[in-house]
Design an enzyme around this catalytic site. Structure first.
Site, PDB file in Angstrom:
ATOM      1  N   GLU A   1       0.683  -1.167  -0.099  1.00 53.74           N
ATOM      2  CA  GLU A   1       0.075  -0.021   0.057  1.00 53.74           C
ATOM      3  C   GLU A   1       0.714   1.208  -0.110  1.00 53.74           C
ATOM      4  O   GLU A   1       0.585   2.115   0.881  1.00 53.74           O
ATOM      5  CB  GLU A   1      -0.940  -0.071   1.105  1.00 53.74           C
ATOM      6  CG  GLU A   1      -2.217  -1.033   1.152  1.00 53.74           C
ATOM      7  CD  GLU A   1      -2.892  -0.962   2.114  1.00 53.74           C
ATOM      8  OE1 GLU A   1      -2.943  -0.309   3.096  1.00 53.74           O
ATOM      9  OE2 GLU A   1      -4.110  -1.624   2.026  1.00 53.74           O
TER      10      GLU A   1
ATOM     11  N   GLU B   1      -5.411  -8.400  -0.244  1.00 51.11           N
ATOM     12  CA  GLU B   1      -6.015  -8.259   0.773  1.00 51.11           C
ATOM     13  C   GLU B   1      -7.429  -7.984   0.419  1.00 51.11           C
ATOM     14  O   GLU B   1      -7.780  -6.987  -0.268  1.00 51.11           O
ATOM     15  CB  GLU B   1      -5.375  -6.865   1.453  1.00 51.11           C
ATOM     16  CG  GLU B   1      -4.198  -7.144   2.120  1.00 51.11           C
ATOM     17  CD  GLU B   1      -3.689  -5.746   3.047  1.00 51.11           C
ATOM     18  OE1 GLU B   1      -4.634  -5.343   3.665  1.00 51.11           O
ATOM     19  OE2 GLU B   1      -2.617  -5.548   3.054  1.00 51.11           O
TER      20      GLU B   1
HETATM   21  O1  AHR Z   1      -5.122  -6.123   6.890  1.00 50.99           O
HETATM   22  C1  AHR Z   1      -5.012  -4.752   7.754  1.00 50.99           C
HETATM   23  C2  AHR Z   1      -4.319  -3.779   7.017  1.00 50.99           C
HETATM   24  O2  AHR Z   1      -5.064  -3.165   6.153  1.00 50.99           O
HETATM   25  C3  AHR Z   1      -3.031  -3.906   6.648  1.00 50.99           C
HETATM   26  O3  AHR Z   1      -1.947  -4.019   7.242  1.00 50.99           O
HETATM   27  C4  AHR Z   1      -2.867  -2.865   5.499  1.00 50.99           C
HETATM   28  O4  AHR Z   1      -2.181  -3.230   4.228  1.00 50.99           O
HETATM   29  C5  AHR Z   1      -4.236  -2.398   4.953  1.00 50.99           C
HETATM   30  O5  AHR Z   1      -4.484  -1.166   5.285  1.00 50.99           O
END
Ligand code: AHR
Length: 512
Positions: free
Chosen positions: A173, A292
């Site tokens: 990110e 994610e």
């Molecule tokens: O999964 C929780 C968080 O969400 C992670 O660390 C990050 O990559 C995202 O913003």
């Protein structure tokens, strides 16, 4: 409700699912690692400190690849802190989650845990506070057989054989202002390309994923992907996507419609990646790593997110998933399956305790959250050729609220079909239908014409539902929500008929 009709044909497929579509994520975050997968002293812990009760549930959940060590955590992580004699490893302030990191678990322990669980490890490198040099050194430490300082260091640490890690994420990110060492698209694109170059020189067999946007709502979404891929196109195979669905607005129909925005997100990223290919007259196709995805809102914002005092393994992000979350989550599984041609890797974020399908009590039991079930169905039964479907379903409209920081953002969903469905033709001639009924109060009479599938019989038909959409599983009541048989599924030639209960996740497994 009128009949909802689905037409599919054995010969018309979207694509074959990649084994990596069914992945998950372990971050050094709260109690995901410590008191999650790893708890020396727990009654079920093995000699390495891995909780066997958690391992059993992980095997049932069946993730295929596991991303590690972050997440936001990786952007401040020194991988060297987590290897070597445990008593010599440093305790450090961990800035992403305001915790103390004891470093008693690191890369080698993670790889051991993955091997035990039968899962492929996926590693992310720190391109926040660090850069290409530390990244290529980690590749050498992990993957080079022997005879160099770093490969021999791994051997000296007790891991004689190289880990052979194939899948590497170039940071996390990096577009997010919250990220340690966040960058503009040009800054990140350059550093990612250089890191990729050095990492691949170290091990030419690896695959590399560039960071896409941390969400579709980011103001830089689209342009970020384009610029990053202009820099990295020749160096990477993958671009990442992240999405967390929410119900901040307390609007269940909108929550259940929101996986459709995942479909849009995927299709937009495919279009951008292919535009970059086209600009180069290249037939290379960048694949999507949705590394994610989940539902997350109760523990996401404000003072529920962090605990004061820099604790080790704090109880943070311990989201209790209810029945309606499981339905939205099932919708995400369908979105991923229906894009199996381009989404070739995906990771449910995360695995244990922190926004997770598996919960544990420290020193106590482990249990399944509601979202465990759609994922286990997806992974255990979703492998094969995903078929094209034509769905004729009544629709509803909703307005989905997805704030970014202090900015209110609304996404109109003018036509949400009550039925969301995916059909997978699996090994041995099976046909599996994953079907979400998004109507909160009405049954959905389903009729599927499955051309090319004569003589099907029902092998399994289950439904996940509850009259109370706010119902959850707890350690005291771990089986309040679980799949139960779905009665009345009928097959007549190529026609399958079922009645899907209101607000339900359904799995019909048929055999030819
Ligand atoms: O999964 C929780 C968080 O969400 C992670 O660390 C990050 O990559 C995202 O913003």
């Amino acid at each position: 409700m009128r009949d909802v009709k689905v037409l599919l044909d054995r010969d018309f497929a979207i694509g074959e699912t990649d084994r990596r579509l069914f992945g998950a994520f372990v971050e050094h975050l709260g109690r995901c690692v410590y008191d999650g997968i790893y708890e020396p002293g727990h009654p079920t812990a093995d000699e390495k400190g891995f909780r066997r009760d958690v391992l059993d549930l992980v095997r049932e959940l069946a993730p295929t690849i596991m991303r590690y060590p972050g997440g936001n955590f990786v952007s401040g992580y020194n991988w060297e802190d987590g290897v070597g004699p445990v008593e010599q490893r440093p305790r450090r302030l961990e800035l992403a989650w305001k915790s103390t990191e004891p470093n008693t678990f690191g890369t080698n322990e993670f790889v051991d845990w993955c091997r035990l669980a039968g899962i492929e490890p996926m590693l992310a490198v720190n391109l926040g506070t660090r850069g290409p040099d530390e990244a290529r050194r980690l590749v050498e430490y992990c993957n080079f057989p022997s005879g160099t300082q770093l490969s021999d260091l791994r051997r000296q640490h007790g891991w004689e054989e190289p880990h052979g890690i194939k899948f590497w994420c170039l940071g996390n990110e990096m577009d997010g202002p919250w990220q340690m060492g966040s960058k503009t698209a040009h800054e990140y694109g350059r550093i990612a390309a250089e890191a990729a170059k050095l990492m691949r020189l170290t091990d030419p067999t690896i695959e590399l994923a560039a960071c896409g946007s941390s969400g579709r709502t980011m103001p830089t979404f689209g342009e970020w992907e384009r610029v990053v891929l202009e820099h990295t196109f020749d160096h990477v195979e993958w671009i990442s996507l992240h999405t967390y669905l929410n119900d901040y607005a307390g609007d269940t129909p909108a929550l259940l419609g929101s996986p459709d925005l995942m479909d849009s997100f995927i299709e937009e990223v495919v279009a951008i990646a292919d535009a970059v290919s086209a600009g180069r007259r290249s037939d290379k196709r960048i694949m999507l790593s949705f590394d994610e995805w989940n539902v997350w809102y109760r523990t996401r914002r404000g003072n529920t997110r962090l605990k004061p005092g820099w604790p080790v393994a704090p109880h943070i992000l311990e989201e209790d998933y209810d029945m309606k979350d499981a339905l939205a989550f099932g919708g995400c599984c369908i979105s991923l399956l229906n894009h199996a041609d381009r989404v070739r890797a995906a990771c449910l974020a995360q695995l244990v305790n922190a926004i997770a399908p598996i919960m544990t009590e420290t020193g106590g039991p482990a249990w399944k959250q509601t979202i465990f079930f759609p994922f286990a169905d997806f992974s255990n039964l979703g492998r094969g050729r995903v078929l094209r479907t034509h769905i004729d379903s009544p629709t509803y409209s909703a307005n989905y609220y997805d704030p970014r920081g202090k900015t209110d953002l609304w996404f109109p969903l003018p036509e949400v079909p009550y039925l969301k469905l995916s059909a997978v033709h699996g090994e041995g001639g099976t046909l599996t239908l994953f079907a979400l009924n998004r109507h909160l109060s009405e049954e959905l009479p389903l009729e599927v014409l499955a051309k090319g599938f004569p003589g099907l019989s029902v092998e399994r038909a289950t439904t996940l539902r509850d009259d109370d959409l706010a119902a959850i599983n707890t350690s005291a009541s771990p089986e309040r929500i679980k799949p139960v048989p779905l009665a009345g599924v009928g097959v007549d030639g190529e026609r399958i008929r079922a009645t899907l209960p209101p607000a339900s996740w359904n799995v019909l497994r048929l055999k030819g």
